[in-house]
Design an enzyme around this catalytic site. Structure first.
Site, PDB file in Angstrom:
ATOM      1  CG  ASP A  67      37.768  -5.502 -33.212  1.00 39.45           C
ATOM      2  OD1 ASP A  67      38.089  -5.481 -34.409  1.00 39.45           O
ATOM      3  OD2 ASP A  67      38.532  -5.169 -32.303  1.00 39.45           O
ATOM      4  CG  ASP A 136      43.538  -0.382 -22.843  1.00 41.60           C
ATOM      5  OD1 ASP A 136      43.885  -1.077 -23.835  1.00 41.60           O
ATOM      6  OD2 ASP A 136      42.376   0.021 -22.684  1.00 41.60           O
ATOM      7  CG  HIS A 138      42.428  -2.690 -26.388  1.00 44.86           C
ATOM      8  ND1 HIS A 138      42.341  -1.335 -26.213  1.00 44.86           N
ATOM      9  CD2 HIS A 138      42.695  -2.860 -27.716  1.00 44.86           C
ATOM     10  CE1 HIS A 138      42.539  -0.724 -27.363  1.00 44.86           C
ATOM     11  NE2 HIS A 138      42.768  -1.623 -28.302  1.00 44.86           N
ATOM     12  CD  GLU A 143      38.910  -1.077 -24.072  1.00 48.79           C
ATOM     13  OE1 GLU A 143      40.085  -1.050 -23.638  1.00 48.79           O
ATOM     14  OE2 GLU A 143      38.490  -0.301 -24.944  1.00 48.79           O
TER      15      GLU A 143
HETATM   16  C1  F6R Z   1      41.599  -3.894 -34.197  1.00 51.53           C
HETATM   17  C2  F6R Z   1      41.718  -4.271 -32.800  1.00 51.53           C
HETATM   18  C3  F6R Z   1      42.486  -3.473 -31.797  1.00 51.53           C
HETATM   19  C4  F6R Z   1      43.829  -2.975 -32.314  1.00 51.53           C
HETATM   20  C5  F6R Z   1      44.535  -2.152 -31.244  1.00 51.53           C
HETATM   21  C6  F6R Z   1      45.833  -1.539 -31.764  1.00 51.53           C
HETATM   22  O1  F6R Z   1      40.771  -4.800 -34.898  1.00 51.53           O
HETATM   23  O2  F6R Z   1      41.141  -5.248 -32.456  1.00 51.53           O
HETATM   24  O3  F6R Z   1      42.681  -4.271 -30.644  1.00 51.53           O
HETATM   25  O4  F6R Z   1      44.620  -4.051 -32.694  1.00 51.53           O
HETATM   26  O5  F6R Z   1      43.709  -1.112 -30.804  1.00 51.53           O
HETATM   27  O6  F6R Z   1      45.541  -0.604 -32.758  1.00 51.53           O
HETATM   28  P1  F6R Z   1      46.676  -0.003 -33.699  1.00 51.53           P
HETATM   29  O7  F6R Z   1      47.195  -1.107 -34.525  1.00 51.53           O
HETATM   30  O8  F6R Z   1      45.957   1.045 -34.530  1.00 51.53           O
HETATM   31  O9  F6R Z   1      47.716   0.583 -32.783  1.00 51.53           O
END
Ligand code: F6R
Length: 242
Positions: A67, A136, A138, A143
């Site tokens: 992403d 959540d 995701h 989401e």
């Molecule tokens: C990042 C991504 C997000 C993260 C998620 C957890 O490329 O796609 O889905 O993996 O938000 O983030 P952290 O690892 O910072 O807790």
């Protein structure tokens, strides 16, 4: 689903690196699906060390990131392209031309997303998709919603996600309100999926995602249906599992 428990985030990174090492050794030109955020950092540090130690070689490896924020250029310090350069690509022998991240500045969002899917297909698909998990549920920026998005697309970011990510920006106002992400279908098409979850704040969503019903309101729950998924949790993230 294979669930692996690690004592600490550092150990989770080492165990994940073992899995990456095996894949890269078997196929030196493999395609890695990569993620940003705090969770993969111990893994990336370990991969850098292992290449320095001569255990793996990234010269032919290709990669596709999950992403990118909409509106940020690749040289913006909070962009995911910048994150990848800083935390992995600049320290390994991977050819920058063999790494793709969605283009945050695309003028035609729809065309860029379609092209991203085509680029992944042209690479022959993803051999291993690395994932973190949002509070959540995701994965990527997929989401909770009423369906599982199939392909790379633009998303509006939930407030909970912008709040969680504001730690990297000067203020909440600076956190982009939209992003581009691989779809859940893109993730599910990877030949292998490796999700890492560390920290007590991930314990509840780990339980919901992997031991609760599969539903689009908990996007990561779909991974229960993937034929080759490994989940690595540290003790804190595993604390609500029996
Ligand atoms: C990042 C991504 C997000 C993260 C998620 C957890 O490329 O796609 O889905 O993996 O938000 O983030 P952290 O690892 O910072 O807790």
């Amino acid at each position: 689903m294979k669930l692996i428990k690690a004592a600490t985030p550092a150990e989770a990174g080492k165990l994940a690196a073992d899995i990456f090492e095996e894949i890269i050794r078997k196929n030196p030109a493999c395609v890695l699906g990569l993620a940003t955020g705090s969770t993969p950092l111990p893994l990336y540090r370990e991969l850098i060390e292992r290449e320095k130690a001569g255990k793996i070689n990234f010269a032919q490896v290709r990669s596709a990131n999950l992403d990118e924020y909409k509106g940020l250029s690749g040289d913006h310090p909070q962009s995911y392209r910048y994150f990848m350069q800083e935390n992995l690509f600049n320290h390994i022998s991977i050819d920058p031309a063999n790494t793709i991240v969605p283009d945050g500045l695309a003028e035609d969002a729809e065309a860029m997303c379609a092209d991203y899917e085509k680029k992944i297909a042209d690479m022959g698909g993803v051999d291993i998709q690395l994932l973190g998990i949002g509070h959540d549920g995701h994965i990527g920026f997929n989401e909770p919603c009423d369906h599982f998005p199939a392909v790379t697309h633009e998303v509006e970011l939930e407030e909970i996600t912008r709040e969680a990510n504001k730690r990297f920006f000067a203020s909440l106002d600076e956190v982009p309100t939209a992003a581009y992400t691989m779809g859940v279908g893109t993730v599910m098409a990877a030949r292998k999926v490796l999700l890492i979850a560390t920290g007590k704040d991930k314990a509840e969503i780990v339980k919901k995602s992997f031991f609760g019903p599969v539903k689009p309101e908990v996007p990561a729950s779909i991974l229960q249906f993937h034929p080759d998924v490994t989940v690595i949790v540290d003790e804190a993230a595993a604390s609500l599992l029996d």
